[in-house]
Design an enzyme around this catalytic site. Structure first.
Site, PDB file in Angstrom:
ATOM      1  N   HIS A   1      -4.188   6.805   1.414  1.00  0.00           N
ATOM      2  CA  HIS A   1      -4.332   5.490   0.807  1.00  0.00           C
ATOM      3  C   HIS A   1      -5.687   4.936   1.252  1.00  0.00           C
ATOM      4  O   HIS A   1      -6.090   5.107   2.406  1.00  0.00           O
ATOM      5  CB  HIS A   1      -3.209   4.551   1.252  1.00  0.00           C
ATOM      6  CG  HIS A   1      -3.522   3.142   0.892  1.00  0.00           C
ATOM      7  ND1 HIS A   1      -3.663   2.760  -0.412  1.00  0.00           N
ATOM      8  CD2 HIS A   1      -3.814   2.058   1.645  1.00  0.00           C
ATOM      9  CE1 HIS A   1      -4.006   1.492  -0.440  1.00  0.00           C
ATOM     10  NE2 HIS A   1      -4.102   1.042   0.797  1.00  0.00           N
TER      11      HIS A   1
ATOM     12  N   CYS B   1       0.815  -1.225   0.000  1.00  0.00           N
ATOM     13  CA  CYS B   1       0.000   0.000   0.000  1.00  0.00           C
ATOM     14  C   CYS B   1       0.848   1.274   0.000  1.00  0.00           C
ATOM     15  O   CYS B   1       0.409   2.320  -0.454  1.00  0.00           O
ATOM     16  CB  CYS B   1      -0.943   0.014   1.198  1.00  0.00           C
ATOM     17  SG  CYS B   1      -2.177  -1.272   1.063  1.00  0.00           S
TER      18      CYS B   1
ATOM     19  N   ASN C   1      -9.970  -1.144  -2.129  1.00  0.00           N
ATOM     20  CA  ASN C   1      -8.551  -0.876  -1.893  1.00  0.00           C
ATOM     21  C   ASN C   1      -7.762  -1.327  -3.119  1.00  0.00           C
ATOM     22  O   ASN C   1      -7.656  -2.522  -3.385  1.00  0.00           O
ATOM     23  CB  ASN C   1      -8.104  -1.644  -0.636  1.00  0.00           C
ATOM     24  CG  ASN C   1      -6.638  -1.439  -0.305  1.00  0.00           C
ATOM     25  OD1 ASN C   1      -5.884  -0.866  -1.086  1.00  0.00           O
ATOM     26  ND2 ASN C   1      -6.230  -1.922   0.867  1.00  0.00           N
TER      27      ASN C   1
HETATM   28  N1  ACO Z   1     -18.768 -10.518   5.567  1.00  0.00           N
HETATM   29  C1  ACO Z   1     -19.433 -10.844   6.680  1.00  0.00           C
HETATM   30  N2  ACO Z   1     -18.816 -11.132   7.839  1.00  0.00           N
HETATM   31  C2  ACO Z   1     -17.466 -11.099   7.859  1.00  0.00           C
HETATM   32  C3  ACO Z   1     -16.727 -10.764   6.728  1.00  0.00           C
HETATM   33  C4  ACO Z   1     -17.422 -10.473   5.537  1.00  0.00           C
HETATM   34  N3  ACO Z   1     -16.799 -10.123   4.408  1.00  0.00           N
HETATM   35  N4  ACO Z   1     -15.418 -10.789   7.046  1.00  0.00           N
HETATM   36  C5  ACO Z   1     -15.332 -11.124   8.340  1.00  0.00           C
HETATM   37  N5  ACO Z   1     -16.591 -11.319   8.833  1.00  0.00           N
HETATM   38  C6  ACO Z   1     -16.978 -11.676  10.201  1.00  0.00           C
HETATM   39  C7  ACO Z   1     -15.858 -12.326  10.979  1.00  0.00           C
HETATM   40  O1  ACO Z   1     -15.826 -13.709  10.723  1.00  0.00           O
HETATM   41  C8  ACO Z   1     -16.227 -11.990  12.400  1.00  0.00           C
HETATM   42  O2  ACO Z   1     -17.228 -12.900  12.814  1.00  0.00           O
HETATM   43  P1  ACO Z   1     -17.258 -13.468  14.332  1.00  0.00           P
HETATM   44  O3  ACO Z   1     -17.413 -12.265  15.196  1.00  0.00           O
HETATM   45  O4  ACO Z   1     -18.435 -14.378  14.324  1.00  0.00           O
HETATM   46  O5  ACO Z   1     -15.932 -14.143  14.502  1.00  0.00           O
HETATM   47  C9  ACO Z   1     -16.893 -10.613  12.312  1.00  0.00           C
HETATM   48  O6  ACO Z   1     -17.255 -10.477  10.910  1.00  0.00           O
HETATM   49  C10 ACO Z   1     -15.983  -9.476  12.727  1.00  0.00           C
HETATM   50  O7  ACO Z   1     -14.732  -9.618  12.046  1.00  0.00           O
HETATM   51  P2  ACO Z   1     -13.531  -8.666  12.349  1.00  0.00           P
HETATM   52  O8  ACO Z   1     -12.352  -9.089  11.543  1.00  0.00           O
HETATM   53  O9  ACO Z   1     -13.389  -8.516  13.824  1.00  0.00           O
HETATM   54  O10 ACO Z   1     -14.091  -7.276  11.769  1.00  0.00           O
HETATM   55  P3  ACO Z   1     -13.473  -5.841  11.904  1.00  0.00           P
HETATM   56  O11 ACO Z   1     -14.452  -4.962  12.546  1.00  0.00           O
HETATM   57  O12 ACO Z   1     -12.076  -5.856  12.429  1.00  0.00           O
HETATM   58  O13 ACO Z   1     -13.372  -5.372  10.387  1.00  0.00           O
HETATM   59  C11 ACO Z   1     -11.767  -5.132   8.603  1.00  0.00           C
HETATM   60  C12 ACO Z   1     -12.556  -6.094   9.502  1.00  0.00           C
HETATM   61  C13 ACO Z   1     -12.750  -4.351   7.728  1.00  0.00           C
HETATM   62  C14 ACO Z   1     -10.853  -5.952   7.740  1.00  0.00           C
HETATM   63  C15 ACO Z   1     -10.957  -4.126   9.457  1.00  0.00           C
HETATM   64  O14 ACO Z   1     -10.265  -4.815  10.479  1.00  0.00           O
HETATM   65  C16 ACO Z   1      -9.966  -3.343   8.649  1.00  0.00           C
HETATM   66  O15 ACO Z   1     -10.319  -2.570   7.771  1.00  0.00           O
HETATM   67  N6  ACO Z   1      -8.665  -3.460   8.939  1.00  0.00           N
HETATM   68  C17 ACO Z   1      -7.651  -2.700   8.232  1.00  0.00           C
HETATM   69  C18 ACO Z   1      -7.434  -3.184   6.847  1.00  0.00           C
HETATM   70  C19 ACO Z   1      -6.232  -2.468   6.265  1.00  0.00           C
HETATM   71  O16 ACO Z   1      -5.958  -1.333   6.588  1.00  0.00           O
HETATM   72  N7  ACO Z   1      -5.459  -3.124   5.466  1.00  0.00           N
HETATM   73  C20 ACO Z   1      -4.211  -2.497   5.056  1.00  0.00           C
HETATM   74  C21 ACO Z   1      -4.115  -2.217   3.693  1.00  0.00           C
HETATM   75  S1  ACO Z   1      -3.999  -3.600   2.688  1.00  0.00           S
HETATM   76  C22 ACO Z   1      -2.363  -3.748   2.194  1.00  0.00           C
HETATM   77  O17 ACO Z   1      -1.464  -3.111   2.643  1.00  0.00           O
HETATM   78  C23 ACO Z   1      -2.135  -4.796   1.199  1.00  0.00           C
END
Ligand code: ACO
Length: 334
Positions: free
Chosen positions: A261, A115, A291
């Site tokens: 980003h 990223c 993204n």
């Molecule tokens: N649809 C439905 N439910 C889902 C999905 C989905 N696509 N994905 C995960 N869930 C579920 C999980 O299984 C979990 O269920 P559980 O509570 O029964 O275990 C629940 O949703 C919550 O999951 P979390 O991972 O805790 O959700 P969170 O609120 O953390 O959001 C997210 C996830 C959107 C990925 C967030 O953590 C995020 O944006 N993180 C940063 C991402 C980022 O910045 N990446 C960097 C750039 S990428 C790069 O550099 C290549």
């Protein structure tokens, strides 16, 4: 020392729009979950056999070169950032050198900083221009994520976040004092490499040992500790933006535009609140494109270029955080 400034920007997006509703049909997810957690409504997916990471970069580059008022033969160097290359090696930079069809055998450098890849690349280009080595450098970010994502329920936590696309800018020599790329700031923290990564193919997954490894270990799709990434991102974004502003004796109040980003709309909004910026001073496109990793920032610059949103003397900060962890910023006076 010379100065460097962006003289042209272009982007290319695959035609196919994939909405959250489309993803609902192939995995256990909902439009509501994706929008609430990330802000994403739709993204573009490339057409297999038509779009490649390299040729999307070439298409974006042609537009950037034309907008800079240059021809391919004016370009001295290509820097290409991606985490989704067409070949494991060589990187796509040399393919762009070929596809552009110039007369010269100019150098091509591939950058692997996910990223943050575009800002790292811009920083490298900036140094080459400031020292006088090159006059015009093509800086490209392009990603074809869709072919490498696990688009089943197993991969949903990651795969709903990413989209395909490419952006490019031309960075050129300039002699205008106090204008162009004012400074760039780069950081990394490698202990978090496995917080966001693709394990294979690599030396941890040698093919000869496959029969002894379980499927999860061999996995070649992106794995992420989303919450850890989120917590680090909000802190590092703000830090690296303040570093850029302080270095140049500015404050957030001086910014005309913050170009984050696009990892997650909630990350951008959190940083926006920290910097006390109004909505018209932050550019987000994650709602439409997801993204697009290294391509995100050059796509935004090109979109702003097309919308005539970049004005002489505007102060913009670019900032990114991602896998590595790596993070970076660039301060630009247009
Ligand atoms: N649809 C439905 N439910 C889902 C999905 C989905 N696509 N994905 C995960 N869930 C579920 C999980 O299984 C979990 O269920 P559980 O509570 O029964 O275990 C629940 O949703 C919550 O999951 P979390 O991972 O805790 O959700 P969170 O609120 O953390 O959001 C997210 C996830 C959107 C990925 C967030 O953590 C995020 O944006 N993180 C940063 C991402 C980022 O910045 N990446 C960097 C750039 S990428 C790069 O550099 C290549």
């Amino acid at each position: 020392m010379f100065k460097s400034k962006i003289t042209g920007a272009g982007h290319y997006l695959p035609e196919k729009v994939v909405t959250n509703k489309d993803l609902e049909k192939i995995m256990d997810t909902t439009d509501e979950w994706i929008r609430e957690r990330s802000g994403i409504e739709e993204r573009r997916f490339a057409e297999y056999g038509k779009d490649t990471t390299a040729n999307m970069g070439t298409k974006a580059s042609r537009i950037a070169i034309e907008r800079a008022g240059l021809t391919v033969d004016d370009i001295d160097f290509i820097i290409f950032a991606t985490l989704s290359p067409d070949y494991y090696f060589p990187g796509p930079g040399t393919t762009v050198q070929y596809e552009l069809g110039g007369k010269r055998t100019i150098a091509a450098l591939d950058v692997r900083n996910q990223c943050s890849g575009f800002i790292y690349s811009l920083s490298v280009a900036d140094q080459f221009i400031k020292t006088g080595m090159y006059k015009n450098i093509l800086v490209i970010g392009s990603e074809l994520h869709s072919s490498g994502l696990d688009l089943t329920t197993r991969g949903r936590a990651v795969s709903v976040l990413f989209g395909d696309g490419a952006g490019a800018v031309v960075l050129s020599r300039s002699e205008e004092e106090g204008k162009g790329i004012l400074s760039t700031h780069l950081h990394s923290q490698g202990e978090f490499a496995e917080a966001l990564y693709v394990r294979g193919p690599g030396n941890f997954t040698p093919r000869k040992y496959y029969p002894k490894m379980d499927e999860d270990y061999i996995n070649t799709t992106p794995q992420m500790d989303g919450q850890l990434v989120f917590k680090n991102a909000v802190v590092r974004f703000t830090e690296v933006i303040m570093e850029a502003l302080k270095t140049n004796n500015y404050t957030p109040a001086d910014l005309n535009m913050f170009v984050p980003h696009q990892a997650n709309l909630r990350i951008s909004q959190f940083v926006q609140r920290q910097l006390k910026l109004t909505d018209d001073r932050v550019y987000n496109n994650i709602q439409r494109l997801g993204n697009t990793t290294a391509a995100t920032i050059p796509i935004i610059i090109s979109e702003m270029w097309e919308k005539n949103m970049i004005k002489e003397n505007d102060l913009h900060v670019l900032a990114a955080f991602g896998s590595g962890f790596t993070w970076a910023s660039a301060l630009i006076k247009w």
